[in-house]
Design a protein around this motif. Structure first.
Motif, PDB file in Angstrom:
ATOM      1  N   ALA A   1     -30.261  33.706  31.060  1.00  0.00           N
ATOM      2  CA  ALA A   1     -29.394  33.109  30.041  1.00  0.00           C
ATOM      3  C   ALA A   1     -29.392  31.591  30.153  1.00  0.00           C
ATOM      4  CB  ALA A   1     -27.970  33.640  30.194  1.00  0.00           C
ATOM      5  N   SER A   2     -29.389  30.909  29.004  1.00  0.00           N
ATOM      6  CA  SER A   2     -29.281  29.447  29.021  1.00  0.00           C
ATOM      7  C   SER A   2     -27.980  28.984  28.367  1.00  0.00           C
ATOM      8  CB  SER A   2     -30.480  28.828  28.318  1.00  0.00           C
ATOM      9  OG  SER A   2     -30.538  29.288  26.972  1.00  0.00           O
ATOM     10  N   VAL A   3     -27.292  29.901  27.703  1.00  0.00           N
ATOM     11  CA  VAL A   3     -26.024  29.555  27.051  1.00  0.00           C
ATOM     12  C   VAL A   3     -24.911  29.523  28.090  1.00  0.00           C
ATOM     13  CG1 VAL A   3     -24.268  30.455  25.463  1.00  0.00           C
ATOM     14  CG2 VAL A   3     -26.678  30.497  24.810  1.00  0.00           C
TER      15      VAL A   3
ATOM     16  N   GLU B   1     -17.243  32.812  33.588  1.00  0.00           N
ATOM     17  CA  GLU B   1     -18.329  33.484  32.884  1.00  0.00           C
ATOM     18  C   GLU B   1     -19.323  34.062  33.879  1.00  0.00           C
ATOM     19  OE1 GLU B   1     -20.141  30.243  30.568  1.00  0.00           O
ATOM     20  OE2 GLU B   1     -21.740  30.107  32.066  1.00  0.00           O
ATOM     21  N   PHE B   2     -20.083  35.042  33.394  1.00  0.00           N
ATOM     22  CA  PHE B   2     -21.059  35.759  34.213  1.00  0.00           C
ATOM     23  C   PHE B   2     -22.265  35.988  33.324  1.00  0.00           C
ATOM     24  CE2 PHE B   2     -22.282  40.298  35.597  1.00  0.00           C
ATOM     25  CZ  PHE B   2     -23.092  39.876  36.640  1.00  0.00           C
TER      26      PHE B   2
ATOM     27  N   ALA C   1     -23.352  33.732  20.886  1.00  0.00           N
ATOM     28  CA  ALA C   1     -22.280  33.767  21.879  1.00  0.00           C
ATOM     29  C   ALA C   1     -20.937  33.356  21.289  1.00  0.00           C
ATOM     30  CB  ALA C   1     -22.645  32.865  23.062  1.00  0.00           C
ATOM     31  N   LYS C   2     -20.785  33.563  19.967  1.00  0.00           N
ATOM     32  CA  LYS C   2     -19.559  33.122  19.287  1.00  0.00           C
ATOM     33  C   LYS C   2     -18.309  33.763  19.860  1.00  0.00           C
ATOM     34  CE  LYS C   2     -21.380  31.971  14.729  1.00  0.00           C
ATOM     35  NZ  LYS C   2     -21.507  32.451  13.350  1.00  0.00           N
TER      36      LYS C   2
ATOM     37  N   GLY D   1     -24.765  37.954  29.052  1.00  0.00           N
ATOM     38  CA  GLY D   1     -26.051  38.650  29.010  1.00  0.00           C
ATOM     39  C   GLY D   1     -27.200  37.725  29.348  1.00  0.00           C
ATOM     40  N   ASP D   2     -28.280  37.843  28.564  1.00  0.00           N
ATOM     41  CA  ASP D   2     -29.453  36.983  28.761  1.00  0.00           C
ATOM     42  C   ASP D   2     -29.637  36.069  27.550  1.00  0.00           C
ATOM     43  OD1 ASP D   2     -29.967  39.040  27.038  1.00  0.00           O
ATOM     44  OD2 ASP D   2     -31.639  39.882  28.168  1.00  0.00           O
ATOM     45  N   THR D   3     -28.516  35.645  26.982  1.00  0.00           N
ATOM     46  CA  THR D   3     -28.536  34.942  25.702  1.00  0.00           C
ATOM     47  C   THR D   3     -29.023  33.503  25.844  1.00  0.00           C
ATOM     48  OG1 THR D   3     -26.665  36.304  25.047  1.00  0.00           O
ATOM     49  CG2 THR D   3     -27.127  34.372  23.684  1.00  0.00           C
TER      50      THR D   3
END
Lengths: 350, 350
Positions: B59-61, B53-54, B36-37, B28-30
């Motif tokens: 998002a920065s995670v 991952e996408f 993000a566990k 997402g935009d997390t």
């Protein structure tokens, strides 16, 4: 969402929506009295809200109440038709559809605790919608229930527990509530099953609740009350039942009972339908209930034992009641037989 | 009915339908790794089934896996996009819809464990239907579950239990299963929560089950197996939790564990979110679990204690592990730290 769950969606449990009554009891085409337990329960415990009975010509079972057509019942104030019979599959046979539709046409809502949903009966939902009537399924899961808070509530609570399922927890709670009311105490029967909900006119169908919300549903069922008020809560399952102990524990924790009564059938040797599991002793149920119940009410105590002595002679029942009471050193009684022993059990509930 | 429940409707638990994988992890935009566990858990425990991952540009995670578009992921074999992040409300924000739709267009199914249903996301159900793709909601209650039989099953079972929620029961079960497999033992991790189900690729979302069927769902989860096979079952709740003890008991009875491991966080003093409830002692959890677990497995025993020492120095963790083990006279370890203590805990699980 049914009538019973609608109230939870609207939140405060103090304002639980009541089922529409007076009721007309529907007996279908039942010829076996064993399948009409709901109708008999309503007659015996909510007689003031039953205007009469309605059955198909094939039916031979009767509650003894006045036989009325839906039109006649509506004309004297009935607001709903309650399906008061069950059958082995919990389904609504096609032969009932005309009668159910007549009830809707007469202006009655329909209330059912059967497994099959009223909305699944061909044509019934359309008829109800056309006529502006409600189909109320008491097995539909409540929505928007909270999880339990564990916070102590005001007022007193009695819970019936059992050595097994189906041995008198509902009737014991009803008898205790009636007995307390007869003594002038402000008591309320709190229902957790379909028949109990019809009798009380409201309640939580616990067996339909998603497990994470079960203790929360039990908390909503017996909200804060006056210090002297007593809620008498219908128990479910048994802590020693391999299928349903989780239900029993969630109800115990959410109910936070001050007092519990152990219900037992002296003729039963094994958990019903589970021959591999011996029935626990009454003392084991007392000990386990106290141990687990302390979590949400450290003051929990056992008032005594309710015995189901149906089918015993008066003499055999009296002996069983006496011996059981002596064995656990607490009052024991069969609430259906009443008498001094039941009065002593009520004393212990106060 | 979701993918996970579909298998139950089709009956034999031996043929549980697997979630479609390999997965593409959606972030997402997390910007907060704490949200993000699920993605990190999948990377760590099901890395062989994650192609990359996408994420949205905001998002920065990152999980450190290869960053792929849905098209790229599909071209190297991905079969589903897994929502690997949560947010406080458990909802799917409008800003994700374009990305989710792109995944469907690339030929991926979508798997979600969030509270909000994928089918409630505007336009998503229509897109999935048009493209012949599946929306798999892991919080949808299974239907047609049986009630528990209580009958003994073949094979061995380990269950993780806890002094509270959210202190490592899932990771302990995963670590024990991995440790046993590393020793050449035929072991299977059995998932009871959304993240665990994504990791295992199958399982029962216990928190969505109607209470009467909870123990039955637990029975289905670990079916009859070879005598030497070990199911390692993800625990839920705590017998001392005012909201969820019923869940824990139903899982205990249905799992019929031969062995259990108590999970504990030494820094926690109260039940999470319930300050009025002190954390039980580890010994109290051992005793209560044995007492209640005996109903469906008289041979139940505790193998030891799994401690969550995250945030402690190595020295402090070692001291806590040693002192805890001495106090209950059983192996204690932090499975995330591994080492000799964890090997001894594994010895006790065999």
């Amino acid at each position: 969402m049914n009538e019973v769950s609608a109230k939870f969606a609207q939140a405060p449990a103090e304002s639980l929506t009541m089922l529409p009554s007076p009721y007309l009891l529907f007996l279908g085409d039942t010829v076996d009295a064993g399948f009409a337990k709901t109708a008999f329960g309503l007659r015996d415990w909510a007689g003031e809200r039953c205007v009469g009975e309605f059955a198909l010509p094939q039916a031979s079972v009767t509650t003894g109440l006045k036989r009325l057509t839906p039109q006649q019942a509506a004309s004297i104030g009935a607001r709903s038709l309650v399906i008061g019979v069950a059958n082995a599959g919990g389904f609504i046979p096609p032969s009932w559809i005309t009668a159910l539709t007549r009830a809707l046409e007469a202006g009655l809502d329909i209330i059912s605790g059967m497994h099959m949903r009223l909305t699944e009966v061909p044509g019934l939902a359309a008829a109800a919608s056309r006529l502006g009537r409600r189909l109320i399924d008491l097995r539909v899961a409540p929505t928007d229930l909270p999880t339990a808070s564990g916070l102590k509530r005001s007022g007193k609570r009695i819970l019936t527990v059992g050595t097994d399922c189906a041995l008198g927890k509902k009737y014991t709670a009803l008898a205790i509530a009636r007995g307390l009311i007869d003594r002038g105490i402000d008591a309320t029967f709190r229902a957790t099953g379909q028949t109990g909900i019809m009798i009380a006119g409201t309640g939580v169908p616990l067996d339909a609740v998603v497990i994470d919300f079960a203790a929360g549903a039990a908390e909503l069922l017996s909200p804060d009350a006056a210090p002297d008020h007593i809620d008498v809560i219908e128990g479910q399952g048994s802590l020693f039942h391999p299928s349903y102990a989780g239900v029993t524990l969630a109800l115990l924790h959410g109910s936070q009972p001050d007092i519990f009564v152990v219900c037992h059938n002296p003729n039963r040797r094994h958990i019903l339908g589970h021959e591999e599991f011996s029935l626990p002793t009454i003392q084991a149920v007392i000990d386990q209930t106290v141990t687990l119940g302390r979590l949400t009410n450290p003051a929990i105590r056992c008032a005594g034992v309710s015995l189901n002595t149906a089918g015993m002679s008066a003499q055999a029942a009296a002996a069983t009641i006496r011996d059981t009471g002596n064995a656990v050193d607490l009052p024991a009684a069969d609430p259906m037989r009443g008498g001094d022993t039941f009065e002593r059990l009520l004393d212990a509930c106060m």
